[in-house]
Design a protein around this motif. Structure first.
Motif, PDB file in Angstrom:
ATOM      1  N   PHE A  82       1.225  -1.007   0.140  1.00  0.00           N
ATOM      2  CA  PHE A  82       0.391  -0.342  -0.437  1.00  0.00           C
ATOM      3  C   PHE A  82       0.722   1.419  -0.016  1.00  0.00           C
ATOM      4  CE2 PHE A  82      -3.393  -2.900   1.355  1.00  0.00           C
ATOM      5  CZ  PHE A  82      -4.197  -3.028   0.637  1.00  0.00           C
ATOM      6  N   THR A  83       2.618   0.941   0.034  1.00  0.00           N
ATOM      7  CA  THR A  83       2.912   1.971   0.267  1.00  0.00           C
ATOM      8  C   THR A  83       2.619   3.280  -1.048  1.00  0.00           C
ATOM      9  OG1 THR A  83       4.047   1.838   2.073  1.00  0.00           O
ATOM     10  CG2 THR A  83       4.822   3.364   1.043  1.00  0.00           C
ATOM     11  N   SER A  84       3.252   2.210  -2.110  1.00  0.00           N
ATOM     12  CA  SER A  84       2.992   2.835  -4.141  1.00  0.00           C
ATOM     13  C   SER A  84       1.087   3.694  -3.532  1.00  0.00           C
ATOM     14  CB  SER A  84       3.001   1.641  -4.762  1.00  0.00           C
ATOM     15  OG  SER A  84       2.232   0.912  -4.080  1.00  0.00           O
ATOM     16  N   ARG A  85       0.772   2.679  -3.096  1.00  0.00           N
ATOM     17  CA  ARG A  85      -1.004   3.986  -3.372  1.00  0.00           C
ATOM     18  C   ARG A  85      -1.223   4.906  -2.107  1.00  0.00           C
ATOM     19  NH1 ARG A  85      -4.338  -1.930  -3.377  1.00  0.00           N
ATOM     20  NH2 ARG A  85      -6.102  -0.220  -4.378  1.00  0.00           N
ATOM     21  N   HIS A 168      -9.663 -10.376   7.518  1.00  0.00           N
ATOM     22  CA  HIS A 168      -8.255  -9.468   7.997  1.00  0.00           C
ATOM     23  C   HIS A 168      -8.573  -7.732   7.571  1.00  0.00           C
ATOM     24  CE1 HIS A 168      -5.911 -12.304   6.528  1.00  0.00           C
ATOM     25  NE2 HIS A 168      -7.416 -12.877   5.796  1.00  0.00           N
ATOM     26  N   GLU A 169      -9.337  -7.444   8.940  1.00  0.00           N
ATOM     27  CA  GLU A 169      -9.944  -5.524   8.639  1.00  0.00           C
ATOM     28  C   GLU A 169      -9.063  -4.704   8.100  1.00  0.00           C
ATOM     29  OE1 GLU A 169     -11.966  -8.479  11.215  1.00  0.00           O
ATOM     30  OE2 GLU A 169     -10.190  -8.250  11.090  1.00  0.00           O
ATOM     31  N   LEU A 170      -7.680  -4.581   8.204  1.00  0.00           N
ATOM     32  CA  LEU A 170      -6.639  -3.211   8.231  1.00  0.00           C
ATOM     33  C   LEU A 170      -6.624  -3.597   6.589  1.00  0.00           C
ATOM     34  CD1 LEU A 170      -4.689  -0.850   8.466  1.00  0.00           C
ATOM     35  CD2 LEU A 170      -3.202  -2.591   9.646  1.00  0.00           C
ATOM     36  N   LYS A 171      -6.197  -4.438   6.285  1.00  0.00           N
ATOM     37  CA  LYS A 171      -5.471  -4.534   4.328  1.00  0.00           C
ATOM     38  C   LYS A 171      -6.811  -4.350   3.698  1.00  0.00           C
ATOM     39  CE  LYS A 171      -4.419  -7.884   1.487  1.00  0.00           C
ATOM     40  NZ  LYS A 171      -4.698  -9.698   1.125  1.00  0.00           N
ATOM     41  N   ASP A 172      -8.121  -5.042   3.968  1.00  0.00           N
ATOM     42  CA  ASP A 172      -9.553  -4.679   3.450  1.00  0.00           C
ATOM     43  C   ASP A 172      -9.713  -2.971   4.313  1.00  0.00           C
ATOM     44  OD1 ASP A 172     -10.004  -6.991   3.188  1.00  0.00           O
ATOM     45  OD2 ASP A 172     -11.769  -7.299   5.108  1.00  0.00           O
ATOM     46  N   VAL A 173      -9.340  -2.220   5.489  1.00  0.00           N
ATOM     47  CA  VAL A 173      -9.638  -1.172   5.226  1.00  0.00           C
ATOM     48  C   VAL A 173      -8.528  -0.486   3.934  1.00  0.00           C
ATOM     49  CG1 VAL A 173      -9.951   0.918   6.622  1.00  0.00           C
ATOM     50  CG2 VAL A 173     -10.626  -1.572   7.231  1.00  0.00           C
ATOM     51  N   LEU A 174      -7.413  -0.654   3.632  1.00  0.00           N
ATOM     52  CA  LEU A 174      -6.441   0.154   3.070  1.00  0.00           C
ATOM     53  C   LEU A 174      -6.982   0.193   1.717  1.00  0.00           C
ATOM     54  CD1 LEU A 174      -3.049  -0.487   4.989  1.00  0.00           C
ATOM     55  CD2 LEU A 174      -4.544   1.269   5.171  1.00  0.00           C
ATOM     56  N   GLY A 175      -7.413  -1.384   1.350  1.00  0.00           N
ATOM     57  CA  GLY A 175      -7.807  -1.629   0.351  1.00  0.00           C
ATOM     58  C   GLY A 175      -9.179  -0.739  -0.228  1.00  0.00           C
ATOM     59  N   GLU A 176      -9.867  -0.418   0.851  1.00  0.00           N
ATOM     60  CA  GLU A 176     -11.115   0.641   0.303  1.00  0.00           C
ATOM     61  C   GLU A 176     -10.992   2.451   0.233  1.00  0.00           C
ATOM     62  OE1 GLU A 176     -14.593  -2.002   2.958  1.00  0.00           O
ATOM     63  OE2 GLU A 176     -13.095  -0.228   4.179  1.00  0.00           O
ATOM     64  N   VAL A 183     -14.741   3.295   3.856  1.00  0.00           N
ATOM     65  CA  VAL A 183     -14.411   2.527   4.783  1.00  0.00           C
ATOM     66  C   VAL A 183     -15.674   1.350   5.744  1.00  0.00           C
ATOM     67  CG1 VAL A 183     -13.163   1.911   7.471  1.00  0.00           C
ATOM     68  CG2 VAL A 183     -12.274   3.859   6.010  1.00  0.00           C
ATOM     69  N   SER A 184     -15.641   0.485   5.423  1.00  0.00           N
ATOM     70  CA  SER A 184     -17.007  -0.374   5.963  1.00  0.00           C
ATOM     71  C   SER A 184     -17.020  -0.657   7.551  1.00  0.00           C
ATOM     72  CB  SER A 184     -17.213  -1.769   4.963  1.00  0.00           C
ATOM     73  OG  SER A 184     -15.354  -2.519   5.280  1.00  0.00           O
ATOM     74  N   VAL A 185     -15.124  -0.900   8.056  1.00  0.00           N
ATOM     75  CA  VAL A 185     -15.337  -1.377   9.181  1.00  0.00           C
ATOM     76  C   VAL A 185     -14.069  -0.238  10.194  1.00  0.00           C
ATOM     77  CG1 VAL A 185     -14.635  -2.893  11.236  1.00  0.00           C
ATOM     78  CG2 VAL A 185     -15.506  -3.565   8.417  1.00  0.00           C
ATOM     79  N   SER A 186     -14.990   0.510  11.283  1.00  0.00           N
ATOM     80  CA  SER A 186     -13.852   1.557  11.469  1.00  0.00           C
ATOM     81  C   SER A 186     -13.304   1.260  12.795  1.00  0.00           C
ATOM     82  CB  SER A 186     -14.748   3.068  11.846  1.00  0.00           C
ATOM     83  OG  SER A 186     -16.350   2.066  12.800  1.00  0.00           O
ATOM     84  N   ALA A 187     -13.846  -0.176  13.488  1.00  0.00           N
ATOM     85  CA  ALA A 187     -13.129  -0.251  14.220  1.00  0.00           C
ATOM     86  C   ALA A 187     -13.586  -1.914  14.430  1.00  0.00           C
ATOM     87  CB  ALA A 187     -13.841   0.690  15.759  1.00  0.00           C
ATOM     88  N   THR A 188     -12.451  -2.691  15.471  1.00  0.00           N
ATOM     89  CA  THR A 188     -12.046  -3.809  15.977  1.00  0.00           C
ATOM     90  C   THR A 188     -11.944  -4.040  17.700  1.00  0.00           C
ATOM     91  OG1 THR A 188     -10.698  -4.274  14.508  1.00  0.00           O
ATOM     92  CG2 THR A 188     -12.542  -4.611  13.432  1.00  0.00           C
ATOM     93  N   PRO A 189     -11.351  -5.203  18.188  1.00  0.00           N
ATOM     94  CA  PRO A 189     -11.601  -5.197  19.674  1.00  0.00           C
ATOM     95  C   PRO A 189      -9.552  -5.802  19.165  1.00  0.00           C
ATOM     96  CG  PRO A 189     -12.617  -6.919  19.211  1.00  0.00           C
ATOM     97  CD  PRO A 189     -12.988  -5.825  18.075  1.00  0.00           C
ATOM     98  N   ALA A 190      -9.069  -5.280  19.907  1.00  0.00           N
ATOM     99  CA  ALA A 190      -7.000  -5.335  19.672  1.00  0.00           C
ATOM    100  C   ALA A 190      -7.086  -6.918  20.195  1.00  0.00           C
ATOM    101  CB  ALA A 190      -6.609  -4.445  18.927  1.00  0.00           C
ATOM    102  N   VAL A 191      -6.117  -8.170  19.684  1.00  0.00           N
ATOM    103  CA  VAL A 191      -5.231  -8.222  21.384  1.00  0.00           C
ATOM    104  C   VAL A 191      -3.828  -8.662  20.890  1.00  0.00           C
ATOM    105  CG1 VAL A 191      -5.358 -11.176  21.449  1.00  0.00           C
ATOM    106  CG2 VAL A 191      -7.540 -10.697  20.600  1.00  0.00           C
ATOM    107  N   GLY A 192      -3.578  -8.579  22.317  1.00  0.00           N
ATOM    108  CA  GLY A 192      -1.774  -8.278  22.699  1.00  0.00           C
ATOM    109  C   GLY A 192      -1.878  -8.115  24.035  1.00  0.00           C
ATOM    110  N   CYS A 193      -0.138  -7.838  23.647  1.00  0.00           N
ATOM    111  CA  CYS A 193       0.648  -7.410  25.731  1.00  0.00           C
ATOM    112  C   CYS A 193       0.329  -6.160  26.101  1.00  0.00           C
ATOM    113  CB  CYS A 193       1.526  -7.482  25.042  1.00  0.00           C
ATOM    114  SG  CYS A 193       2.339  -8.960  23.957  1.00  0.00           S
ATOM    115  N   PRO A 194       0.331  -5.709  26.871  1.00  0.00           N
ATOM    116  CA  PRO A 194      -0.643  -4.598  27.426  1.00  0.00           C
ATOM    117  C   PRO A 194       0.289  -3.810  27.409  1.00  0.00           C
ATOM    118  CG  PRO A 194      -0.868  -6.446  29.075  1.00  0.00           C
ATOM    119  CD  PRO A 194      -0.667  -7.352  28.491  1.00  0.00           C
ATOM    120  N   ILE A 195       0.906  -2.250  27.473  1.00  0.00           N
ATOM    121  CA  ILE A 195       1.565  -1.337  26.971  1.00  0.00           C
ATOM    122  C   ILE A 195       2.448  -1.225  28.001  1.00  0.00           C
ATOM    123  CG2 ILE A 195       2.162   1.088  26.731  1.00  0.00           C
ATOM    124  CD1 ILE A 195       0.409   0.740  24.160  1.00  0.00           C
ATOM    125  N   PRO A 196       3.667  -1.233  28.691  1.00  0.00           N
ATOM    126  CA  PRO A 196       4.173  -0.886  29.674  1.00  0.00           C
ATOM    127  C   PRO A 196       3.713   0.549  30.415  1.00  0.00           C
ATOM    128  CG  PRO A 196       5.782  -1.019  27.654  1.00  0.00           C
ATOM    129  CD  PRO A 196       4.794  -1.602  27.464  1.00  0.00           C
TER     130      PRO A 196
END
Length: 196
Positions: A82-85, A168-176, A183-196
């Motif tokens: 997507f950088t070239s787009r 693949h929400e991020l890829k789909d949003v960037l394609g749109e 943009v068809s989806v504006s937010a999804t829950p993220a799963v990850g490590c707590p920020i220190p």
């Protein structure tokens, strides 16, 4: 009297919690002019999009989060696609004590094709309301937040993941965005490590 004081304290705590969550749950605006340094210790203003660029993707990461490190190839693929787009990319390191040299070592080890920004004072994290890594934020020209959340649904919870992602929400949003579509989806829950 005590009951009134307790009720006031509970309402204040509730208001603080709601305010703390607002940036991560409500679309907002990201101001231009924020300066961070990249892994080569050069100043970068990630939210100042050049003319003709559609959006910037900020992917908040930490060096010791296995979920972040698992996503490194996917982040690289998205950058290259997507950088070239007209879409800019940055990984944003949220380790408060991370040095530019350590960021550069991690950045090089995982072959990120985009710059890595050191958010040691967690300016962007507080602005965005990020609480876990990895979490992606897509900010359109003019500073409008258009998406935040997971990269895809590979991880269902900490330590649990699917064999392969089914969405693949991020890829789909960037394609749109690249196709000038809403943009068809504006937010999804993220799963990850707590920020220190």
């Amino acid at each position: 009297m005590i009951r009134t004081v307790l009720a006031s304290a509970v309402m204040f705590a509730f208001a603080v919690c709601v305010r703390a969550e607002a940036p991560s749950t409500q679309p907002g605006r990201f101001p231009a002019g924020i300066v961070l340094h990249n892994q080569r210790d050069q100043p970068i203003t990630p939210l100042d999009l050049p003319a003709g660029h559609r959006a910037v993707v900020l992917i908040f990461i930490t060096t010791d989060c296995p979920i972040c490190n698992t996503y490194a190839p996917t982040i690289g693929d998205l950058c290259r696609a997507f950088t070239s787009r007209g879409i800019d990319f940055y990984t944003v390191y949220e380790d408060p004590e991370l040095t530019p040299a350590a960021a550069r070592a991690h950045h090089d080890a995982y072959a990120f094709p985009c710059d890595g920004l050191l958010d040691s004072e967690q300016k962007l994290a507080h602005l965005a309301g990020v609480s876990v890594t990895p979490e992606a934020f897509v900010v359109a020209a003019g500073g409008t937040l258009v998406y935040h959340g997971r990269i895809d649904d590979l991880f269902t919870s900490i330590g649990r993941k699917r064999y392969a992602a089914t969405t693949h929400e991020l890829k789909d949003v960037l394609g749109e965005i690249a196709a000038d579509e809403p943009v068809s989806v504006s937010a999804t829950p993220a799963v990850g490590c707590p920020i220190p």
